[in-house]
Design an enzyme around this catalytic site. Structure first.
Site, PDB file in Angstrom:
ATOM      1  N   ASN A 187       0.847  -1.187   0.000  1.00 53.69           N
ATOM      2  CA  ASN A 187       0.000   0.000   0.000  1.00 53.69           C
ATOM      3  C   ASN A 187       0.887   1.244   0.000  1.00 53.69           C
ATOM      4  O   ASN A 187       0.769   2.127   0.841  1.00 53.69           O
ATOM      5  CB  ASN A 187      -0.955  -0.009   1.191  1.00 53.69           C
ATOM      6  CG  ASN A 187      -2.035   1.048   1.080  1.00 53.69           C
ATOM      7  OD1 ASN A 187      -2.294   1.793   2.026  1.00 53.69           O
ATOM      8  ND2 ASN A 187      -2.683   1.145  -0.065  1.00 53.69           N
ATOM      9  N   GLY A 246       5.760   8.412   1.142  1.00 56.27           N
ATOM     10  CA  GLY A 246       6.794   8.128   2.138  1.00 56.27           C
ATOM     11  C   GLY A 246       7.631   6.925   1.767  1.00 56.27           C
ATOM     12  O   GLY A 246       8.864   6.945   1.880  1.00 56.27           O
ATOM     13  N   HIS A 247       6.971   5.854   1.300  1.00 52.86           N
ATOM     14  CA  HIS A 247       7.712   4.665   0.861  1.00 52.86           C
ATOM     15  C   HIS A 247       8.609   4.992  -0.332  1.00 52.86           C
ATOM     16  O   HIS A 247       9.759   4.543  -0.408  1.00 52.86           O
ATOM     17  CB  HIS A 247       6.748   3.551   0.450  1.00 52.86           C
ATOM     18  CG  HIS A 247       5.915   3.014   1.567  1.00 52.86           C
ATOM     19  ND1 HIS A 247       4.559   3.230   1.651  1.00 52.86           N
ATOM     20  CD2 HIS A 247       6.242   2.258   2.646  1.00 52.86           C
ATOM     21  CE1 HIS A 247       4.084   2.627   2.725  1.00 52.86           C
ATOM     22  NE2 HIS A 247       5.085   2.035   3.347  1.00 52.86           N
ATOM     23  N   GLN A 278       2.279  -8.613  13.412  1.00 53.11           N
ATOM     24  CA  GLN A 278       2.202  -7.224  13.866  1.00 53.11           C
ATOM     25  C   GLN A 278       0.757  -6.785  14.157  1.00 53.11           C
ATOM     26  O   GLN A 278       0.537  -5.630  14.531  1.00 53.11           O
ATOM     27  CB  GLN A 278       2.801  -6.292  12.819  1.00 53.11           C
ATOM     28  CG  GLN A 278       4.301  -6.471  12.652  1.00 53.11           C
ATOM     29  CD  GLN A 278       4.868  -5.658  11.521  1.00 53.11           C
ATOM     30  OE1 GLN A 278       5.702  -6.132  10.756  1.00 53.11           O
ATOM     31  NE2 GLN A 278       4.439  -4.419  11.384  1.00 53.11           N
ATOM     32  N   GLY A 326      12.113   4.708   7.455  1.00 51.84           N
ATOM     33  CA  GLY A 326      11.677   6.078   7.642  1.00 51.84           C
ATOM     34  C   GLY A 326      11.658   6.479   9.102  1.00 51.84           C
ATOM     35  O   GLY A 326      11.477   5.645   9.996  1.00 51.84           O
ATOM     36  N   GLU A 327      11.806   7.770   9.352  1.00 54.68           N
ATOM     37  CA  GLU A 327      11.784   8.292  10.713  1.00 54.68           C
ATOM     38  C   GLU A 327      10.375   8.373  11.292  1.00 54.68           C
ATOM     39  O   GLU A 327      10.225   8.530  12.502  1.00 54.68           O
ATOM     40  CB  GLU A 327      12.438   9.673  10.765  1.00 54.68           C
ATOM     41  CG  GLU A 327      13.945   9.634  10.588  1.00 54.68           C
ATOM     42  CD  GLU A 327      14.589  10.999  10.656  1.00 54.68           C
ATOM     43  OE1 GLU A 327      13.835  12.014  10.689  1.00 54.68           O
ATOM     44  OE2 GLU A 327      15.831  11.079  10.661  1.00 54.68           O
TER      45      GLU A 327
END
Length: 283
Positions: free
Chosen positions: A32, A36-37, A61, A149-150
């Site tokens: 998805n 950001g990815h 998860q 990512g942060e």
């Protein structure tokens, strides 16, 4: 771009690249994909010569079956986006492939108390599931570099510790959070927001920036700033799990001597649980 579903096919390509002295960069995802990815993929190109992206929705998860079933899956769109970003290899394994006995991690998994703190306190077992799947993906792909990512900052700190604990020769690269024009961090869970909630959602980042300003001005103790931030988020319509001011390296509670601070928050807005953070240099 090539797509494979088995570890055997994955290893065949990676072994070939190793013989050609390629530098392999891994970008793990649950699919998805959003901006950001894709920022992680673009950063990956600056870290090595072969980019491997994994798409795997990890059931470990999720603490509720309905959440797992509802998680958005967009494989066709994901593959098109990854091809546009010149990804070399996409690994899309089944649950059985990842968790079969032959792919079991041979070393003992380390116990990290941070797994049960912050988001871990509200999502029992979540980070244990993250650690389990990331360790397996690291062993399967054997990358030189892995990119995260942060935005999922607690996850980032836990994975850095995992690499140390398992003595893995993997360089962990962290990439700044990608945001919408109004400041909302890109997330697959933003799709759960209705129009009214979407208008409210950027206030989470706005509150973190407000706390950042207060921390720099040393207006109150950290505990007071956390409590005030939670109250303001509640007034805005959120159901906050926490706002926490922590040492950015360890996520231990910050002190006046801490040189870099992470201000983290998790809050529900309707059906969406949003997380965000800002990093503050106190030097």
């Amino acid at each position: 771009m090539q797509t494979v579903a088995t570890v055997a096919a994955l290893r065949k390509l990676i072994d070939l690249w190793r013989k050609q002295d390629e530098r392999i960069v891994l970008v793990p995802t649950m699919g998805n994909l959003h901006a950001g990815h894709l920022a992680l993929i673009r950063h990956a190109h600056s870290c090595g010569s072969k980019i491997v992206c994994t798409i795997f929705v990890n059931s470990l998860q999720f603490d509720r079956k309905e959440d797992l079933a509802a998680y958005p899956r967009t494989p066709d769109e994901d593959l098109k986006a990854l091809e546009r970003e010149q990804t070399d290899l996409v690994f899309m394994p089944s649950h059985e492939e990842v968790y079969c006995e032959q792919n079991r991690i041979k070393k003992s998994m380390p116990d990290n108390p941070l797994n049960q703190q912050l988001c871990g306190a509200y999502r029992p077992g979540f980070f244990d599931g993250v650690v389990e799947v990331v360790a397996r993906l690291f062993y399967m792909t054997d990358p030189d570099v892995a990119v995260f990512g942060e935005k999922d900052y607690q996850q980032l700190v836990i994975i850095k510790q995992l690499v140390k604990d398992l003595d893995m020769a993997i360089q962990i690269e962290q990439v700044s959070t990608e945001r919408e024009k109004d400041g909302l961090a890109f997330s697959s869970r933003n799709g759960y927001l209705d129009r009214r909630e979407r208008a409210i959602a950027p206030q989470l980042y706005g509150e973190l920036r407000r706390v950042e300003h207060q921390v720099k001005k040393a207006q109150h103790t950290f505990a007071v700033l956390e409590s005030q931030a939670v109250e303001r988020l509640q007034q805005a319509g959120f159901r906050p799990d926490y706002v926490a001011i922590r040492d950015a390296a360890t996520l231990e509670p910050a002190s006046n001597e801490t040189r870099q601070i992470a201000i983290l928050a998790a809050a529900w807005l309707g059906k969406a649980r949003l997380i965000d953070n800002v990093l503050v240099s106190m030097a």
